[in-house]
Design a protein around this motif. Structure first.
Motif, short mmCIF file in Angstrom:
data_model
loop_
_atom_site.label_atom_id
_atom_site.label_comp_id
_atom_site.label_asym_id
_atom_site.label_seq_id
_atom_site.Cartn_x
_atom_site.Cartn_y
_atom_site.Cartn_z
N GLY A 191 15.49 56.93 57.34
CA GLY A 191 14.20 56.56 56.76
C GLY A 191 14.32 55.61 55.58
O GLY A 191 13.70 55.80 54.54
N VAL A 192 15.14 54.60 55.74
CA VAL A 192 15.31 53.63 54.67
C VAL A 192 14.15 52.63 54.73
O VAL A 192 13.86 52.08 55.79
N SER A 193 13.50 52.41 53.59
CA SER A 193 12.37 51.46 53.56
C SER A 193 12.86 50.08 53.96
O SER A 193 13.91 49.63 53.50
N ASP A 194 12.07 49.45 54.77
CA ASP A 194 12.46 48.13 55.26
C ASP A 194 11.96 47.05 54.31
O ASP A 194 11.02 46.33 54.60
N LYS A 195 12.58 46.98 53.13
CA LYS A 195 12.20 45.91 52.21
C LYS A 195 13.46 45.28 51.63
O LYS A 195 14.53 45.93 51.60
N PRO A 196 13.36 44.05 51.17
CA PRO A 196 14.57 43.35 50.75
C PRO A 196 15.26 44.06 49.59
O PRO A 196 14.62 44.64 48.73
N GLY A 197 16.58 44.01 49.59
CA GLY A 197 17.32 44.46 48.41
C GLY A 197 17.84 45.88 48.46
O GLY A 197 18.70 46.25 47.68
N THR A 215 13.94 52.26 58.71
CA THR A 215 15.09 52.08 59.58
C THR A 215 16.17 53.08 59.19
O THR A 215 16.06 53.77 58.17
N ASN A 216 17.20 53.18 60.03
CA ASN A 216 18.37 53.97 59.66
C ASN A 216 19.51 53.01 59.34
O ASN A 216 19.67 51.99 60.00
N LEU A 217 20.28 53.39 58.34
CA LEU A 217 21.40 52.55 57.93
C LEU A 217 22.66 53.40 58.05
O LEU A 217 22.76 54.46 57.43
N GLY A 218 23.60 52.96 58.89
CA GLY A 218 24.83 53.74 59.06
C GLY A 218 26.03 52.94 58.62
O GLY A 218 26.06 51.71 58.75
N PHE A 219 27.00 53.63 58.06
CA PHE A 219 28.26 52.93 57.73
C PHE A 219 29.40 53.93 57.71
O PHE A 219 29.19 55.16 57.70
N THR A 220 30.62 53.40 57.75
CA THR A 220 31.78 54.29 57.69
C THR A 220 32.58 53.98 56.43
O THR A 220 32.60 52.86 55.94
N VAL A 221 33.22 55.02 55.93
CA VAL A 221 34.11 54.90 54.76
C VAL A 221 35.38 55.67 55.09
O VAL A 221 35.37 56.54 55.96
N PRO A 222 36.48 55.38 54.42
CA PRO A 222 37.68 56.20 54.62
C PRO A 222 37.36 57.65 54.26
O PRO A 222 36.62 57.90 53.31
N GLN A 223 37.92 58.59 55.02
CA GLN A 223 37.65 60.01 54.76
C GLN A 223 37.93 60.39 53.32
O GLN A 223 37.21 61.17 52.71
N SER A 224 39.01 59.83 52.77
CA SER A 224 39.41 60.20 51.41
C SER A 224 38.36 59.77 50.38
O SER A 224 38.36 60.25 49.26
N GLU A 225 37.46 58.84 50.78
CA GLU A 225 36.47 58.35 49.83
C GLU A 225 35.09 58.93 50.09
O GLU A 225 34.12 58.56 49.41
N LEU A 226 35.01 59.86 51.06
CA LEU A 226 33.69 60.37 51.43
C LEU A 226 33.03 61.13 50.29
O LEU A 226 31.85 60.92 50.01
N GLU A 227 33.80 62.00 49.60
CA GLU A 227 33.21 62.79 48.51
C GLU A 227 32.63 61.88 47.45
O GLU A 227 31.54 62.08 46.93
N ASN A 228 33.39 60.86 47.12
CA ASN A 228 32.97 59.86 46.18
C ASN A 228 31.69 59.17 46.64
O ASN A 228 30.74 59.01 45.86
N ALA A 229 31.69 58.78 47.91
CA ALA A 229 30.52 58.09 48.46
C ALA A 229 29.29 58.98 48.39
O ALA A 229 28.20 58.55 48.01
N LYS A 230 29.49 60.27 48.72
CA LYS A 230 28.38 61.22 48.66
C LYS A 230 27.77 61.24 47.27
O LYS A 230 26.56 61.13 47.10
N SER A 231 28.61 61.38 46.25
CA SER A 231 28.06 61.54 44.91
C SER A 231 27.38 60.26 44.44
O SER A 231 26.44 60.31 43.66
#
Lengths: 402, 402
Positions: A267-273, A303-319
């Motif tokens: 549910g990401v707003s479809d607006k620039p930026g 829209t939905n926005l998906g991406f991948t990160v290294p597993q070791s950086e997932l906790e970081n990405a979450k926060s």
């Protein structure tokens, strides 16, 4: 020929192995070549020193780390030179500084800015075999710097470029680049040749023979790279410019990357930026985003926005993402995924390569969660448990064992 | 005050010990001092690296050895700096090169030619504790050099001189200079003060707390030296200029040197140039001759020439002298000797010191084979088996336990 050899930590991981490296260097010498040999620290040494530093601090100063870590390569370089001299060969050991390697001042992850080839060239002109401590250089201010893990490959390639070497041979415990990981698919075959670009896709995707930065640099400097084993006399794989001949081969390899986690923002707003804001935040937190998928927005402007990160950086990405409190309806995370990729310069001129990948996975009832393609690569995110099956199926579909 | 600390291999021989050194440095810092800390390699490291080199060659190139051996001190310096920083203190680790230490190009036994104090002084002015990798410098050509075993003491003293330090504290596992070896004479007493010259005689004679070259340099540069233990808070011994006060003390210590062998050349022709020829040959073969005794020639124009060499160099000395085939009637060698010495600046102004030494040995039925004296020292070669007895008897005769 003027040849650069580079021997990694496993290849110099003991006195008998340094002896073995000396024999290889002498063999090349006896064949009439001029040689610069770049060496890593004996395997285990760098980890030992890192462990020492971590005893005192979870976040030791990077400048101090560089002084600490650069010592291992110096030891190997001096020992190899002594070994060669004891067998009657004239050699000289050089630190990164003595070899003229000047870097920027980003300690522990420095970039080579320039190499003054004169000290090495002078020594070669005097008939000496030049041994260089890899992984290190010196900043303009005169401080010791290191190039990051795997930086000895980078030293070797940069030196090969600076002295105009005919080729650069990277020795490890693997005898070349394979069509896929032989532990997954025993029918994997060693490639005779691969292009820089294919190698970049292969190595970033998990084939750990060559560090990516060094392949990029080899491409930039037009250095002919060989990946060889220091424990066998096999031919190895040549990594070089793309040739027409290569394009005849549709696909060079298939690669499995288990070290990925998927993030989906719903549910990401479809607006620039919005996307820019999110990925800037992630970058500022040193999180490496790999694949990014965004579909067209739906009629209600989301829209939905998906991406991948290294597993070791997932906790970081979450926060980081959890702090993002606007224009997003929800998020979910999945560590139980993997990425399978099909790599080949032949894709450029052949259609149907992607279709074959998708249909191969479909035939095996493997659902594809995300897809991303480049000119020479198709990557697919799938359920972790199907990773090996997918690799074997794709390896067969593209007839890589033939 | 501006103080130089130097910690030897035993003092930094493990991570817990480096932690201990960090605490000592911090204590001095908290007392308000500016500090330069010179460190050795962790104990055992240098021997390990020498062993590695000897695996390949019995006579490895000295330039390579310097690159090899200088790595150990760099590791310790980086680790100590990391330890200090982790405790919130601002510090910077420097290699010999970064600390501005320039040496001649006699690799593995280089002499410091000059020190540019600016990098260290600048860092001190910025409020930093400066940590310097000892034992090493750089030649004018830019090659790494080392100062020989114990060279870290030399680094510390030279740095103290170059930056105008108020004092230089040498930390080891011994808490100062004793009147004699406490393992031989348990009543040995620690000296509060000793002159440079006495220390020179003591250390060259076997008291292994301070390297001789560094005491010589401290004397030349007027550096106040303290010998202290890194494992206790004892006062230590101050090694400094001779004072009138010192001369009131007749004898400062008695020293046993077991590592001597005696060479006697019999029937040496009494003509000019023979002794010069012999000792030139020995010097050319790097044999260190210590005592030399020659008596007046007899009526038949012959004399005996006696001298001592370190036991480890006796075989070498034999093979040199055996080539000497003229003007000598014979030679004999004796390894079963030792040298006892009485040291004290007080001797200069007091008569009877030598007589007391001779009579003390005579009372114990110890025969004196050779005698050599200087202004502040009397050395006597005796049968090896009487060494400890002689030391105890002399220690008592000069009332050193009082």
């Amino acid at each position: 020929m003027l040849i650069v050899h580079k021997y990694g930590g496993t290849s110099v991981g003991g006195l008998d192995r340094i002896e073995n490296v000396a024999s290889r260097v002498i063999k090349a010498r006896e064949e009439g070549h001029d040689l610069v040999v770049v060496v890593s620290a004996m395997s285990g040494e760098t980890n030992k020193l890192v462990g020492y530093a971590e005893h005192f601090s979870s976040n030791p100063a990077k400048k101090e780390m560089d002084m600490l870590l650069s010592s291992g390569e110096r030891v190997t370089a001096a020992l190899l030179s002594i070994a060669l001299q004891s067998k009657g060969y004239d050699s000289v050991a050089m630190t990164g500084r003595q070899a003229g390697i000047v870097t920027d001042d980003v300690h522990t992850y420095a970039r080579i800015e320039e190499i003054d080839p004169k000290p090495m060239k002078d020594a070669i002109a005097e008939g000496k075999i030049v041994i260089v401590a890899g992984f290190q250089g010196i900043t303009k201010e005169g401080n010791v710097s290191t190039l990051g893990r795997g930086g000895s490959d980078l030293s070797a390639v940069a030196i090969a470029g600076a002295i105009g070497a005919d080729q650069c041979e990277i020795y490890s415990d693997v005898d070349g680049i394979y069509t896929t990981d032989p532990r997954i698919e025993p029918r994997a075959k060693k490639l005779d040749t691969i292009s820089y670009d294919e190698m970049l896709e292969m190595s970033s995707l998990g084939a750990k023979v060559l560090q990516n930065r060094s392949v990029e640099l080899a491409k930039k400097l037009h250095v002919k790279l060989y990946a060889k084993s220091s424990f066998s006399d096999n031919e190895g794989t040549l990594i070089t410019e793309e040739s027409e001949n290569m394009e005849a081969v549709l696909v060079s390899g298939v690669v499995l990357d288990r070290n990925q986690a998927r993030v989906t923002l719903r549910g990401v707003s479809d607006k620039p930026g919005i996307a820019a804001e999110i990925f800037t935040m992630l970058a500022n937190n040193n999180i490496n985003v790999d694949m990014i998928i965004q579909n067209m927005a739906t009629a209600d402007g989301e829209t939905n926005l998906g991406f991948t990160v290294p597993q070791s950086e997932l906790e970081n990405a979450k926060s980081v993402i959890e702090k993002f409190d606007h224009d997003i309806k929800g998020m979910d995370f999945d560590e139980k995924i993997c990425k399978v990729s099909v790599v080949g310069v032949g894709m450029k001129s052949h259609s149907g390569v992607a279709a074959k990948a998708f249909s191969t996975l479909a035939q095996n009832n493997i659902n594809i969660q995300m897809i991303s393609t480049s000119e020479i690569k198709i990557s697919m995110v799938i359920d972790e448990k199907y990773g090996e099956l997918a690799i074997r199926a794709l390896h067969e579909a593209y007839e890589l064992d033939k």
